[in-house]
Design a protein around this motif. Structure first.
Motif, PDB file in Angstrom:
ATOM      1  N   PHE A 179     -23.843  41.006 -62.164  1.00  0.00           N
ATOM      2  CA  PHE A 179     -22.891  42.118 -62.011  1.00  0.00           C
ATOM      3  C   PHE A 179     -23.549  43.347 -61.401  1.00  0.00           C
ATOM      4  O   PHE A 179     -24.772  43.452 -61.333  1.00  0.00           O
ATOM      5  CB  PHE A 179     -22.242  42.461 -63.362  1.00  0.00           C
TER       6      PHE A 179
ATOM      7  N   THR B 197     -28.213  43.754 -58.241  1.00  0.00           N
ATOM      8  CA  THR B 197     -27.474  42.890 -59.157  1.00  0.00           C
ATOM      9  C   THR B 197     -28.235  42.819 -60.475  1.00  0.00           C
ATOM     10  O   THR B 197     -29.448  42.677 -60.482  1.00  0.00           O
ATOM     11  CB  THR B 197     -27.385  41.480 -58.547  1.00  0.00           C
TER      12      THR B 197
ATOM     13  N   PHE C  86     -20.139  39.468 -71.197  1.00  0.00           N
ATOM     14  CA  PHE C  86     -20.803  38.723 -70.116  1.00  0.00           C
ATOM     15  C   PHE C  86     -21.857  37.764 -70.670  1.00  0.00           C
ATOM     16  O   PHE C  86     -22.580  38.091 -71.595  1.00  0.00           O
ATOM     17  CB  PHE C  86     -21.540  39.681 -69.159  1.00  0.00           C
TER      18      PHE C  86
ATOM     19  N   THR D 103     -16.920  41.511 -61.424  1.00  0.00           N
ATOM     20  CA  THR D 103     -18.353  41.581 -61.712  1.00  0.00           C
ATOM     21  C   THR D 103     -18.822  43.005 -61.507  1.00  0.00           C
ATOM     22  O   THR D 103     -20.002  43.258 -61.360  1.00  0.00           O
ATOM     23  CB  THR D 103     -19.141  40.642 -60.777  1.00  0.00           C
ATOM     24  N   GLN D 104     -17.860  43.919 -61.488  1.00  0.00           N
ATOM     25  CA  GLN D 104     -18.218  45.323 -61.283  1.00  0.00           C
ATOM     26  C   GLN D 104     -17.997  46.104 -62.567  1.00  0.00           C
ATOM     27  O   GLN D 104     -16.941  46.038 -63.173  1.00  0.00           O
ATOM     28  CB  GLN D 104     -17.368  45.909 -60.158  1.00  0.00           C
TER      29      GLN D 104
END
Lengths: 333, 244
Positions: free
Chosen positions: A282, A202, A276, A177-178
């Motif tokens: 993320f 986020t 995504f 999620t980076q």
């Protein structure tokens, strides 16, 4: 004319290659496949060069009827494609014959998918050095528009595929999620606090997401309201608009922009971000140019290595007439 | 000739920006256009694209061929060569016909009122200047041009229009420009050119950054006649070249 007949169009289905890169100085968006990596892999699987035109679809794939013999490969967002009602695998070269119907169906994961066709891809005319479609200006691709039911896409017959049996890859599902970025040209226009906020908070992709860019959801970032002189944009630029929300600039982006660019997503992570879902949370993580270059080179090399492997195997595993016959016999039942 | 200070910064792993002093200045921008021309003239397969901005040149390259050090060196070598200068200042001026009829330029009264001018005077002022094309962006062929005389340099609309017809000519502060395709936009519209500035079937843009554009006032009848000739490919834009 022989080729591929569009039975059902799917969503935002267009013809794309690697883009109309050279005409950006005249204001032409580069366009091209929004998931460059998936497009290139699809082409490699069917032994096309990377710039061959593929069919790109968004969330819902088209249904296509082949009126010639060739090989295809599906990459990108996860689908459960059916060839004459039999499920066929993704990320693999698959032979198709005249009369076959491919139903790609809805994407289970991701946003954009690709269909590559052997023999140099979809044979639409090149416009300004590219077969890519830019919908906003009705340029390129198939008549400058999305595909519609009844369209006939010209392709070439292909009867053999070197080392067909080994033309498959397992694409690892990426759970990261980076999203890594390098500092953008206006990084220093932002306060340390704003830079920090950009990196720790986020983000989600908002509903305003298309081939031009993805607007992100998150807490607003403080941005200077002074006017900036417009300058050239780059794929993956993260602009911060007046209200403090980021927009990631993608394939159909305007060639110049006047919002400050805080970051540029590294090319190696762009495919992930593009796929995504809206629910995916993320973070942006700062990295350096050296890492960004290394990662991109690795991605390029992966596909190059596959190409080499499949070329070397060429004479070891020829596809024999027996296999072709088996496929035909299989279709009778 | 004057040399401009510059820095080269990274924008991404495949792109650098050559950044010159932050200003709108014709001489500085010509300097950037010249750098761009020299880079394009190399026909270098490793250079993928270069986009001139007001005070920047954004250069993308193929990382399979170039790395940062190499691209830095390439740009530095060009800029720091003694011979780098705008050789005998050469000017290309294109004449773009514009009909300033109110039906085609709905904001013309407002802009005239802004400058305390009659419409006639406004047209005279707008057509007197040779506008320099600093950059092309936003849309294919959308030229960012300056400098509009301060008298008529009305700021853009507070609320942009959702639809502006192709060919519309507008003013946004010191900038003037033409909309090559129908699009939303906030510039004050004072007229329209009959020329098809963008055509998806023949998508060649007839001017480029670094050119000058002069507007020529035409009547509504001439507008229709030129439109017909242009759509059948018979209209030639008048181009004059001035060298020093």
């Amino acid at each position: 004319m022989r080729g591929i007949e569009v039975v059902a169009s799917g969503l935002a289905t267009t013809i794309q290659d690697i883009g109309r890169i050279k005409y950006q100085s005249a204001g032409f968006p580069s366009s091209g496949a929004i998931d460059h990596q998936a497009h290139c892999l699809a082409n490699a699987l069917v032994n096309n060069e990377e710039n061959a035109a593929t069919i790109e679809y968004c969330l819902m794939g088209p249904t296509l009827k082949f009126t010639m013999q060739t090989f295809i490969a599906l990459t990108g967002g996860t689908v459960q494609p059916q060839l004459n009602s039999h499920i066929v695998p993704m990320n693999q070269a698959v032979p198709v014959h005249s009369g076959d119907v491919l139903k790609i169906g809805n994407l289970k994961h991701g946003r954009f998918g690709y269909l590559a066709v052997a023999g140099g891809g979809i044979q639409v005319p090149e416009v300004l050095g590219s077969k890519s479609t830019t919908l906003r200006i009705e340029l390129g691709g198939f008549k400058g528009r999305t595909l519609e039911e009844g369209d006939l896409l010209p392709t070439c017959d292909v009867y053999t595929m070197p080392s067909l049996a080994s033309r498959k890859v397992s694409v690892e599902t990426n759970n990261t999620t980076q999203i890594r970025f390098v500092k953008g040209p206006q990084w220093n226009l932002f306060s340390e606090q704003a830079q920090h906020k950009f990196m720790v908070q986020t983000y989600h992709i908002s509903n305003q997401a298309d081939r031009m860019g993805y607007r992100l959801r998150g807490k607003a970032i403080e941005v200077s309201q002074s006017n900036m002189l417009s300058e050239g944009t780059v794929l993956g630029n993260v602009q911060i608009t007046r209200d403090g929300s980021p927009i990631v600039l993608l394939a159909d982006r305007q060639t110049t922009g006047g919002y400050p660019v805080i970051a540029t997503v590294i090319a190696a992570d762009l495919g992930k971000l593009i796929q995504f879902s809206n629910q995916m949370a993320f973070n942006f993580v700062l990295t350096d140019i050296e890492t960004a270059v290394k990662e991109l080179k690795q991605q390029i090399k992966k596909i190059q290595d596959l190409r080499k492997l499949w070329q070397q195997k060429r004479y070891m595993e020829p596809i024999g007439p027996a296999r072709k016959a088996a496929l035909k016999i299989g279709k009778l039942f | 000739m004057q040399k401009y200070s510059y820095s080269i910064i990274t924008v991404g792993e495949q792109t650098v920006n050559v950044v010159f002093p932050n200003q709108i200045n014709i001489k500085e921008n010509l300097y950037i256009q010249h750098l761009n021309q020299l880079i394009l003239a190399r026909n270098d397969p490793g250079i993928l694209a270069s986009i001139p901005g007001y005070h920047t040149l954004t250069i993308s390259f193929d990382i399979r061929i170039y790395d940062y050090n190499k691209i830095f060196k390439l740009i530095k070598n060009i800029l720091e060569k003694k011979s780098f200068q705008i050789q005998s200042f050469h000017k290309r001026i294109l004449e773009i016909p514009v009909c300033y009829d109110e039906t085609l330029g709905p904001d013309i009264q407002d802009v005239a009122a802004f400058g305390k001018l009659s419409v006639k005077e406004l047209i005279k002022i707008h057509t007197q200047v040779e506008y320099f094309v600093y950059m092309i962006g936003f849309l294919p062929g959308f030229a960012y041009m300056g400098t509009v005389p301060s008298q008529i340099a009305m700021p853009r609309l507070d609320r942009p229009r959702t639809k502006i017809p192709a060919g519309s000519v507008g003013i946004a502060g010191a900038q003037t420009g033409m909309y090559p395709v129908e699009s939303p936009g906030g510039w004050r519209l004072i007229g329209q050119t009959p020329l098809k500035l963008y055509d998806a079937k023949h998508p060649k843009i007839r001017y480029q950054s670094g050119d000058f554009i002069r507007f020529k006032a035409i009547t509504i009848n001439e507008f229709k006649a030129i439109q017909d000739r242009d759509s059948s490919g018979e209209y030639q834009i008048k181009i004059s070249e001035v060298g020093e």
